[in-house]
Structure formats: C-alpha cells, structure tokens
Design a protein around this motif. Structure first.
Motif, mmCIF file in Angstrom:
data_model
loop_
_atom_site.group_PDB
_atom_site.id
_atom_site.type_symbol
_atom_site.label_atom_id
_atom_site.label_comp_id
_atom_site.label_asym_id
_atom_site.label_seq_id
_atom_site.Cartn_x
_atom_site.Cartn_y
_atom_site.Cartn_z
ATOM 1 N N MET A 138 0.843 -1.202 0.000
ATOM 2 C CA MET A 138 0.000 0.000 0.000
ATOM 3 C C MET A 138 0.878 1.252 0.000
ATOM 4 S SD MET A 138 -2.889 1.144 2.774
ATOM 5 C CE MET A 138 -4.147 0.010 2.257
ATOM 6 N N THR A 139 0.518 2.240 -0.789
ATOM 7 C CA THR A 139 1.276 3.484 -0.851
ATOM 8 C C THR A 139 1.129 4.238 0.471
ATOM 9 O OG1 THR A 139 0.727 3.561 -3.167
ATOM 10 C CG2 THR A 139 1.614 5.562 -2.239
ATOM 11 N N PRO A 140 2.232 4.729 1.002
ATOM 12 C CA PRO A 140 2.112 5.433 2.267
ATOM 13 C C PRO A 140 1.265 6.689 2.155
ATOM 14 C CG PRO A 140 4.393 5.387 1.491
ATOM 15 C CD PRO A 140 3.579 4.661 0.494
ATOM 16 N N SER A 141 0.641 7.061 3.274
ATOM 17 C CA SER A 141 -0.191 8.260 3.283
ATOM 18 C C SER A 141 0.670 9.470 2.908
ATOM 19 C CB SER A 141 -0.753 8.395 4.691
ATOM 20 O OG SER A 141 -0.835 9.715 5.060
ATOM 21 N N TRP A 179 0.480 12.538 3.655
ATOM 22 C CA TRP A 179 0.742 13.395 4.811
ATOM 23 C C TRP A 179 1.968 12.925 5.577
ATOM 24 C CZ3 TRP A 179 0.592 12.789 10.159
ATOM 25 C CH2 TRP A 179 0.443 13.972 10.891
ATOM 26 N N ILE A 180 2.013 11.638 5.844
ATOM 27 C CA ILE A 180 3.118 11.107 6.644
ATOM 28 C C ILE A 180 4.399 11.062 5.814
ATOM 29 C CG2 ILE A 180 2.842 8.600 6.269
ATOM 30 C CD1 ILE A 180 3.240 10.208 9.642
ATOM 31 N N TYR A 213 10.760 2.982 8.958
ATOM 32 C CA TYR A 213 9.387 3.242 8.509
ATOM 33 C C TYR A 213 9.228 2.865 7.034
ATOM 34 C CZ TYR A 213 5.722 5.853 6.238
ATOM 35 O OH TYR A 213 4.668 6.190 5.436
ATOM 36 N N TYR A 228 5.939 -2.994 2.229
ATOM 37 C CA TYR A 228 5.112 -4.180 1.971
ATOM 38 C C TYR A 228 3.829 -4.152 2.771
ATOM 39 C CZ TYR A 228 9.293 -5.653 -0.317
ATOM 40 O OH TYR A 228 10.356 -5.707 -1.173
#
Lengths: 327, 199
Positions: B1-4, B6-7, B193, B199
């Motif tokens: 999943m692509t990281p948010s 914002w983060i 992180y 993954y």
C-alpha cells in the motif's frame, strides 16, 4: 539463594565524529539491556502505527471490533473512542504513533527513563481497555494463541518489572530488583497461571478452535510462515483439545517453576521463551508482515518477560560470599 | 500500500532538514577546522536526499543505478571501518558497533533502491529476483536491525560530551556529537518506517 548482582559492563563507545580521540563510556547492566529491548519493541510499535492503513477508518473499525462480547462498561468507552478516531483518523493516529515514538526514545534516553516508563504504564492501560477490549478476558474469547491477556498489559507489566531499582537490593533475577523477588514471583505466577487457565477455556480447547485461530493468522502471510502455520493448523485440527490440555499443563509448570529450587527455577524462563516463540509463530508474528497490525503480538513480550526472570549461573566464590554475608 | 501522503511529506521534511544540517556540519568543519566524522556526515546528506526522493517523487534526484552503486561502495567502506574498529577494540571492553550502524543503513538503502522505494510493486517485481515473501522477511529483518541501532544510539546520547566540554581543553572542539547521534536516530527511524511501509 544466589544473589543477582547488576554486573556493570564498561562499554567503550567510540564517539561518532570524533577524530580527536574523545571516548564516551557507557555502562549497561542486564536490567538496562532489557530496558533497551523494551524501548525497541515500543519503537517497532510506533513504526507499525505509522503504516498507511492505520490512517484510515479501518483502524477505528479494528478498535471497535474489540468491543464485541464485552460487558457494557467495557464496550461503551471502546465504541465511543472508536467513533472519535473514525471522525479524525489522521490526527488521532499521528498522535498515537508519536506518543509511542516518544515512549521508545524516552526509555532509550537515560534522563527520561523513569518518566517514560511511568507514562508507558498509563498509555498501555488505556490501550488495553480502549484498543484491545481488555484482551478478551471478560468476553470469554481470551486465548494464548490470539494474544491474551493482550500485548498492551504486557508492556505495562514490563515497565513495572524493569523500573530502575535499588542496586543494593539482592534478587535472583532482574525482575526482582525494583519489586523484590516475592512480588516479582507473584506477578509471574499470575501471568503464566492466567495463560494456563485461558488455554483450558472453550475459546482454545473446543474442537477445531486452535486450528481456526492459527489458520486465520496465517492468511496472506509470507510463504515460509504460512507453510509453518498451515502444518501446525493441520496437526491441531484433529488434536486441538489434547494440545490445549498439554499447553495448559506446560504453562502451569512454567508458572509454578519459578518458585521451585534452583534447576527448576532456571528452567522455567527457558521453557517460557520456547512457548513464547511457538505462540509468536502461531500468531503469524502478530501480522506485522502483512501490514495489519500495530504490535508484534504477545510472543516477543512474553519472551522479554521471561528474560527478566533469567537467573544467571552463580560465579565461583559468589555463593560463598553470599553465605558469609548472611552469616 | 502506498504510504499516506501526509506522513510521507513529514518524513521527507525530516530528511531534508537532517541532510541540510549535515551539509552545515561539513561546511563548518572545513571552514573552522573542527573535527567531525566527514564520511558519516556525507553519508547522512546522501541518504537524506535519496530517502526524501523515495518518499516524495517530486524531490527525486534521478541518477540511474548511481544511487545503488554509491551506497554499495559506502557500505563496503563502512564494513572495512567496522572490521578495523572491531580489531582495535580494547580487550576488556565491549566496543559498540558504531560503523555497523552505517553499514546496515547502506544495506537498507541498496535494498530499498533496488526494490523501487516505498510501495512501488511493479518496480519490485522487475528488478528483484527474490520472491515477495523473502523480501517481506528481509525488509522486516533490516527494519528490526535499524531499530536496534536507534535504541542503542539513544542510550549512548546522554554519555556523549557536550561541545562546551570538548572544547575546554584548548583544542578545537569537534562538531556536536549529540546532534550527530540525533541525525542517526532520525535516519534510522525514517529508514525503518520506509522498510515496513514497502510491503
């Protein structure tokens, strides 16, 4: 009884960036090493909390599901907090992740150790209630295989056991330095005894229950872990009740083993670590490889607790000195 | 999943600030002849830029296979330094594996760059020969190693002398050791992180 002496190992650390020869000396006794392991677990929790799915409403749904089966006084606050998190998932999750990051760094940085440990007890208690539904203890769904009594309460227990104690206090293991050996043994018996009890409840001992729990934990896992869990689940599909009884007996033996004379009391933490590793595999490493979890499950925490009760082999002359001192 | 996003932006900002600070350390060291670990500072600059680019594509500095080669060479250098450090350690004391931290970080960078950065599954599939499950496990092992180094560095932090004390003996004071340790912590947390988020 041999005394546990916090053996100070001088560690010469070459200060980074130093060409002029400045050296920093850090002393790390066994308790400090265990505290650093606890900080590492908090750090892993923080990193897992930063995962993308935790910033969505799915995280709130995950928390809300822990209310199921719990009495109203437990379930109502869980549903209220889950609703609040669902309304502001990004901000609330960022706060959760940052709190855990600060707890980890606070335990790692010596000046803030006590404050961070005390804060971690408060935080863990809140998470145990509002995030884990008291580990399913009151809902009847608690099982050692699904992480009961809940990783959060194990963090709180570790913070108490690893609280910086008096160096002059004699204890046979690291966990007894702050609380004293008797209280530490009572905590050990309460933990492993309750796990033995959970293993006998229908949630674990009913036919097929163990196999179902392990199968669900192995879904979407990497091939090696999935295969391991599949073999375990296949075996337990027919032998579930017997395996639950054997597991409960082993857990009970671990619980009382700490109070027995020396060879048995040294063996109890070793058996506990083996059980913790098996539980960790059965829990699919807490789901950390599939991005569905905010902690590594109860296995690593139980192993760390067992290490806190490890009794070092008495050195030559130490036993004689202890006897002389007591005389 | 692509990281948010914002983060990802937050971690990228942290990396840019860290890299900028390490550039200032190198500049101050050169201008004022103050001792610093130039190799580590230079590596922090490069890692900061590379990680910021992986987190936020807008910040990406394109250098086809250059980054990987750079971190392989840097990893080899740190490996050699770690061996030398180990051989020269005092016999009675246990030496903290300072350069092992950098070696591990270089290994993690090569792993992430070869895997296409965070969440880029198609790139992972084409450039890596191992199966995804092996990569899952390897990324977790690397992340755990980095987290262990972060905790170790945090523990070391309070024992490092402040700059005022280091300069008191009349010699030129080295660049702040505590701030360099903070840079290592920031790098380690961000890298862990990214490895977990892959993954």
């Amino acid at each position: 009884m041999t005394s546990y002496s916090p053996e100070l190992k001088p560690v010469t650390v070459p200060s980074s960036g130093v060409r002029a020869g400045q050296q920093a000396t850090v002393r790390r006794d066994p308790v400090r090493l265990l505290q650093l392991a606890l900080a590492g677990l908090w750090l892993l929790d923080a990193i897992l909390q930063f995962q993308a799915p935790m910033f969505t409403k799915a995280f709130a749904r995950m928390l809300d599901s822990s209310a199921a089966g719990n009495p109203a006084f437990v379930a109502t606050p869980i549903r209220m907090s889950a609703r609040l998190i669902a309304q502001h998932p990004t901000v609330t999750n960022a706060v959760f992740a940052l709190v855990q990051l600060l707890l980890a760094l606070g335990i790692g940085w010596r000046p803030t150790l006590r404050f961070a440990l005390a804060s971690s007890v408060v935080w863990s208690a809140a998470v145990w209630w509002l995030g884990e539904g008291l580990g399913g203890v009151l809902s009847g769904s608690a099982s050692p295989v699904n992480g009961a009594p809940g990783p959060a309460i194990l963090y709180a227990l570790l913070a108490v056991l690893l609280w910086p104690g008096r160096r002059d206090r004699e204890a046979p293991f690291a966990a007894g330095q702050f609380t004293g050996p008797s209280v530490a043994r009572v905590l050990w018996i309460a933990l492993w005894g309750s796990l033995a009890l959970f293993a006998l409840l229908p949630a674990t001992s009913a036919p097929g229950a163990l196999a179902r729990m392990i199968s669900s934990a192995s879904a979407s896992q990497p091939a090696w872990l999935s295969a391991l869990d599949a073999h375990l689940a296949t075996f337990l599909a027919s032998q579930g009740p017997i395996a639950a009884f054997v597991g409960a007996s082993a857990l009970f033996a671990v619980a009382v083993g700490i109070c027995l004379p020396m060879p048995a009391s040294r063996a109890a933490p070793i058996v506990a670590i083996v059980i913790a590793l098996v539980l960790s595999v059965a829990q699919g490493l807490g789901g950390i490889l599939i991005g569905s979890s905010t902690d590594p499950g109860s296995g690593p925490l139980l192993a760390l607790i067992a290490l806190c009760y490890w009794q070092p082999r008495p050195k030559d002359g130490e036993a004689a000195m202890t006897t002389q001192r007591s005389a | 999943m692509t990281p948010s996003p914002w983060i990802a932006y937050s971690f990228a900002a942290l990396m840019i600030v860290t890299a900028g600070y390490c550039v200032s350390r190198l500049a101050a060291s050169w201008r004022r002849h103050r001792p610093t670990d130039q190799l580590a500072d230079a590596m922090h600059v490069l890692m900061g830029l590379a990680m910021a680019g992986m987190l936020v594509p807008l910040l990406r500095v394109y250098w086809t296979e250059g980054w990987e080669g750079l971190f392989v060479v840097a990893g080899a250098s740190f490996g050699w330094l770690a061996v030398r450090e180990w051989r020269s350690r005092p016999r009675v004391a246990v030496t903290a594996p300072h350069h092992l931290h950098h070696l591990l970080a270089c290994g993690a960078m090569v792993f992430m760059l070869a895997g296409g950065g965070t969440g880029d599954a198609s790139a992972r599939g084409t450039t890596m020969t191992s199966s995804p499950s092996e990569l899952h496990t390897l990324s977790l092992v690397l992340a755990l190693g980095l987290l262990a180094c972060v905790v170790w560095t945090a523990d070391r932090l309070s024992s490092l002398a402040p700059v005022s004390a280091l300069g008191a003996s009349g010699r030129r004071a080295p660049m702040s050791l505590r701030l360099e340790a903070c840079c290592e912590i920031a790098m380690g947390v961000t890298m862990a992180y990214m490895l977990i988020a892959m993954y």
